[in-house]
Design an enzyme around this catalytic site. Structure first.
Site, short mmCIF file in Angstrom:
data_model
loop_
_atom_site.label_atom_id
_atom_site.label_comp_id
_atom_site.label_asym_id
_atom_site.label_seq_id
_atom_site.Cartn_x
_atom_site.Cartn_y
_atom_site.Cartn_z
N ARG A 38 6.96 0.06 24.01
CA ARG A 38 6.30 -0.45 24.96
C ARG A 38 4.91 -1.03 24.71
O ARG A 38 4.52 -2.44 24.71
CB ARG A 38 5.55 0.07 26.14
CG ARG A 38 6.29 0.43 27.68
CD ARG A 38 5.63 1.38 28.35
NE ARG A 38 6.43 1.46 29.77
CZ ARG A 38 6.37 2.01 30.64
NH1 ARG A 38 5.01 3.28 31.26
NH2 ARG A 38 7.60 2.01 32.43
N LYS A 199 19.71 11.69 42.27
CA LYS A 199 20.04 12.19 43.68
C LYS A 199 19.87 10.41 44.11
O LYS A 199 19.63 9.67 43.60
CB LYS A 199 19.12 12.25 44.22
CG LYS A 199 18.67 13.74 43.28
CD LYS A 199 17.19 14.56 44.67
CE LYS A 199 16.55 15.84 44.22
NZ LYS A 199 15.57 16.61 44.37
N GLY A 356 13.32 4.81 33.07
CA GLY A 356 13.48 5.77 32.39
C GLY A 356 14.22 6.26 31.58
O GLY A 356 15.03 6.52 30.47
N GLY A 379 9.70 2.78 37.52
CA GLY A 379 9.30 1.76 39.37
C GLY A 379 9.62 1.01 39.46
O GLY A 379 10.43 0.27 40.07
C1 3PG Z 1 5.06 3.05 33.95
O1 3PG Z 1 4.80 4.09 33.37
O2 3PG Z 1 5.56 3.07 34.81
C2 3PG Z 1 4.04 2.25 34.84
O3 3PG Z 1 2.98 2.36 34.06
C3 3PG Z 1 3.29 2.48 36.17
O4 3PG Z 1 2.81 3.71 36.43
P1 3PG Z 1 2.46 3.92 37.60
O5 3PG Z 1 3.90 5.19 38.47
O6 3PG Z 1 1.70 5.49 37.24
O7 3PG Z 1 2.52 3.26 38.66
MG MG Z 2 6.65 5.76 37.26
#
Ligand code: 3PG
Ligand code: MG
Length: 398
Positions: A38, A199, A356, A379
């Site tokens: 990142r 899931k 991820g 997310g």
């Molecule tokens: C992540 O790591 O997916 C982003 O930086 C967002 O982080 P968060 O889910 O804590 O908002």
């Molecule tokens: Mg996250």
């Protein structure tokens, strides 16, 4: 890029204070950054702005602190890691608003880079509080958002500031939006999606959206078992969300109505225990032993997945096909990833992957660099695949 203001539109930035929202939410162990991807991704935006004489002020969150400032969630070690990646000094201020931030910003020279402490040390950040946004805005003349991976959050530093200052997408945000547009927005057809992972319950919205948009949907990983069971197959001791049988059926009905082919495993690599090197055999899904667990899809299924990849002009991928973290259950994921990478290299496929586990799986297969685009977003990538508007992106639209 159509629809968004980018650094191409920003004009002269020499001497200007540019607040750049970045994602420095990187994995850290024993005070060291274990994956700097990142940080590497935000380097182009920082270098470009700094090279043009801007005073580059980085805003970021780190983790999910609950009770104000703490060493555990401080960005200070990340400032050092960022300096290493950029190959230049990066200053640090121990608060993102108030005197500490103001003093550090006032001391900057043209081209300097400064990181402000974790925005989430203030509860007002996540509330997108207007007074807090004003305090952040006091340190900048221009706002650039280069944090696609935090764009699903409507926070002061990801959304609020864009209402307050002239706002632009940074180079990584731009690349991400470009890739996503090619992936699902306006893709070359046929489009094939691979969705895996444990899931169904975490991916219902995503599956419902995809069946309306793609021509074929490959379902792998533990979640495939839920679909197989819904169709009446005995999956033995495999991970399976039996309570989602009717949801899975509904997804298959919607797919049929939309003309989206659903590809489920026809064979599986089965073991009695979930551990590395466990004795395993490949069986047809119709011959599942009652005491077995499906930990990967089998070779016949891999062949059908790679055939679909050959037919595809665009591939969107989220989630591994098997329990790729432990051998030998990584084989299908690695084989499919290598195949997609090869097709991409030949210029026959646009491949976009994210989430991820997916990035970890592609790194494990050694092909992350060969995909058209690999998103570092978790997310945010999922919400984008679900077809949801992302607040941090919406606000940058012209
Ligand atoms: C992540 O790591 O997916 C982003 O930086 C967002 O982080 P968060 O889910 O804590 O908002
Ligand atoms: Mg996250």
């Amino acid at each position: 890029m159509a629809g968004f203001k980018t650094l191409d539109d920003i004009g002269a930035v020499g001497g200007k204070r540019v607040l750049v929202r970045v994602d420095l939410n990187v994995p850290v162990a024993d005070g060291r950054v274990t994956d700097a991807t990142r940080i590497e991704r935000i380097a182009p935006t920082i270098s470009e702005l700094s090279g043009k004489g801007a005073r580059v002020i980085l805003l970021a969150h780190f983790g999910r602190p609950k009770d104000g400032p703490s060493a555990e969630f401080s960005l200070e070690p990340i400032a050092r890691a960022t300096a290493e990646v950029l190959g230049r000094p990066v200053g640090f201020a121990s608060d993102c608003i108030g005197d500490k931030a103001a003093d550090a910003v006032a001391a900057m020279k043209d081209g300097d880079v400064l990181l402000l402490e974790n925005t989430r040390f203030h509860k007002a950040e996540e509330k997108n509080d207007q007074a807090f946004t004003e305090k952040l805005a006091a340190n900048g003349d221009i706002y650039v958002n280069d944090a696609f991976s935090a764009a699903h959050r409507a926070h002061a530093s990801t959304e609020g500031l864009a209402h307050r200052l002239p706002a632009y997408a940074g180079r990584t945000m731009q690349a991400e939006l470009d890739a996503l547009e090619k992936g699902l927005g306006n893709p070359a057809r046929p489009v094939v999606a691979i969705v895996g992972g444990a899931k169904v319950s975490t991916k219902i919205d995503l599956l419902m959206n995809l069946v309306k948009k793609v021509d074929a949907l490959v379902i792998g990983g533990g979640m495939a078992n839920t679909f197989l069971a819904a169709r009446g197959t005995d999956v033995g001791k495999s991970l399976c969300e039996h309570d989602l049988a009717s949801t899975s059926k509904q997804i298959m009905i919607e797919a049929a109505e939309a003309g989206c082919a659903i590809i489920l495993p026809t064979d599986g690599v089965v073991a009695k225990e979930f551990k590395a090197g466990a004795a395993s055999q490949t069986v047809a899904i119709s011959d599942m032993p009652a005491d077995g667990m499906i930990l990967d899809v089998g070779e016949k299924t891999v062949k059908s997945v790679t055939d679909w990849i050959d037919r595809a002009a665009t591939l969107v991928w989220n989630g591994p096909l098997g329990a790729f973290e432990i051998e030998p259950f990584d084989r299908a994921t690695v084989a499919a990833a290598k195949h997609a990478a090869a097709r991409t290299k030949e210029g026959k496929l646009v491949s976009v992957a994210g989430g991820g586990d997916t990035v970890a799986a592609l790194n494990h297969a050694g092909v992350a660099d060969d995909f058209t685009y690999v998103s570092t977003a978790g997310g945010a990538f999922l919400e984008w695949m679900e077809g949801k508007p992302l607040p941090g992106v919406e606000v940058l639209k012209r």
